[in-house]
Scaffold this active site. Structure first.
Site, short mmCIF file in Angstrom:
data_model
loop_
_atom_site.label_atom_id
_atom_site.label_comp_id
_atom_site.label_asym_id
_atom_site.label_seq_id
_atom_site.Cartn_x
_atom_site.Cartn_y
_atom_site.Cartn_z
N SER A 59 0.80 -1.22 0.00
CA SER A 59 0.00 0.00 0.00
C SER A 59 0.83 1.28 0.00
O SER A 59 0.36 2.31 -0.44
CB SER A 59 -0.97 0.00 1.19
N HIS A 110 2.18 4.82 4.22
CA HIS A 110 1.18 5.39 3.32
C HIS A 110 1.50 6.85 2.99
O HIS A 110 1.50 7.25 1.83
CB HIS A 110 -0.20 5.32 3.98
#
Length: 385
Positions: free
Chosen positions: A138, A193
């Site tokens: 991610s 992230h």
């Protein structure tokens, strides 16, 4: 001469790209899926995996990454901790990959994906590298969203206004919502992230190419993006916290523990056999007290003394998971060596009280080490991204 009207960027066609049009996106999906299958064969959990298998397959962890294994900043992007973790990331990769690969091209797309994931992992290492094992795609996926936002904004004059508002708004809402949930849900590596998102925006600007002849040439923006990216990486590298311990030290400690446990089992059997010899058990000849004392010193005391030194040489820093177990075993080896030495002395003196005291000391030493040796070192926690 008749001027041609510019052909607008068709976002709908990008979002519906066929697999043959986005080969690198498909290749990344295949690599992640293949690695997950291989990890299953190696003992990883299907729904939820402990940190040991992902760490062995390349997840990032401060004591390992900063112990010269910097390649983990890349390999961690392909390691997942369960089917749900993998499925959500692969769905997001397929969704955004089709929108980003075609405008940037496979080569730039690959640099964007790996570079964003690497910077995201580096920020994760700076924030919580000593606390948990981290893995997942991610960080790189957030980098693709950062590049998508840059692409849409740069090409906003070439896109239908309604399509632009829809695509840009959805990308912004998805990014902000995902970051918000990352702050609220424990175990999510939001640092990766955020680092991936910012790096993706910088790399998206740096690697941009004209999608249409009327697309702007982002020359000035490229220089700014390059300076920002280089400065950010330099700041992260110079502010990484020192690891609490090194994985190579922990590995040596665990090897020393396993070797000693094998040796101790052999010594315990030898101890019982020697006492059986003295007691004149079936099939055994009796020996003198002096002979038995010499055998104990040669085959037991000296081995425990040597093991004590080997365990001391393998001692890592106190923060290492194996440190307490290793310390307990070292103390145990010292006590057993001392007890066997006193037993040999008691046998030579034929002092029954000293013999019984030495045997009791050996028994207590053995009982005290059972719990630490059986439980072993604790595995580090893990974070998802």
């Amino acid at each position: 001469m008749i001027a041609r009207a510019p052909v607008p960027v068709d976002l709908t066609s990008l979002s519906r790209s066929r697999p043959s049009q986005v080969p690198l996106t498909c290749a990344l999906l295949a690599i992640n899926l293949l690695l997950f299958v291989l990890m299953q064969a190696d003992g990883a959990g299907f729904w939820h995996s402990s940190s040991s298998v992902p760490l062995a397959w390349g997840a990032s962890f401060g004591p390992a990454t900063q112990d010269g294994q910097w390649w983990r900043l890349v390999t961690a992007q392909f390691v997942h901790f369960g089917l749900l973790h993998l499925g959500l990331n692969m769905w997001a990769l397929w969704d955004v990959g089709r929108l980003v690969e075609r405008p940037y091209g496979p080569l730039r797309f690959g640099l964007l994906y790996l570079g964003s994931g690497l910077v995201g992992n580096l920020l994760s290492l700076a924030v919580q590298g000593n606390q948990a094992v981290s893995g997942g795609a991610s960080g790189a996926i957030f980098g693709l969203y950062g590049a998508l936002l840059v692409f849409l904004w740069r090409e906003r004059g070439q896109v239908d206004r309604r399509d632009f508002r829809w695509a840009f708004g959805v990308a912004v809402i998805f990014t902000l919502t995902s970051l918000g949930l990352g702050w609220l849900i424990p175990g999510v590596d939001n640092a990766a992230h955020l680092g991936g998102l910012v790096a993706g925006a910088c790399l998206g600007t740096l690697l941009a190419r004209r999608w249409l002849p009327d697309s702007p040439a982002p020359l000035r923006e490229r220089w700014l993006a390059a300076v920002a990216l280089a400065s950010g990486i330099a700041a992260l590298l110079t502010h990484l916290p020192a690891p609490l311990y090194l994985m190579s030290e922990e590995r040596r400690a665990r090897e020393a523990i396993q070797q000693f446990l094998v040796i101790d089992q052999q010594l315990s059997q030898r101890w019982n056999q020697l006492m059986t010899v003295r007691l004149g058990g079936p099939g055994h000849a009796r020996v003198s007290f002096d002979q038995l004392a010499s055998r104990i010193q040669t085959s037991i005391t000296s081995v425990y003394d040597n093991s004590f030194k080997q365990l001391a040489a393998a001692r890592p820093t106190t923060a290492a998971p194996s440190a307490k177990t290793l310390e307990a075993l070292q103390n145990y080896a010292g006590l057993r060596a001392e007890a066997s030495r006193e037993l040999a002395d008691g046998l030579r003196r034929q002092d029954q009280g000293k013999i019984l005291a030495a045997l009791e000391k050996a028994r207590k030493a053995h009982a005290s080490v059972q719990a630490p040796a059986a439980s072993g070192p604790a595995a580090p926690d893990h974070n998802l991204r």
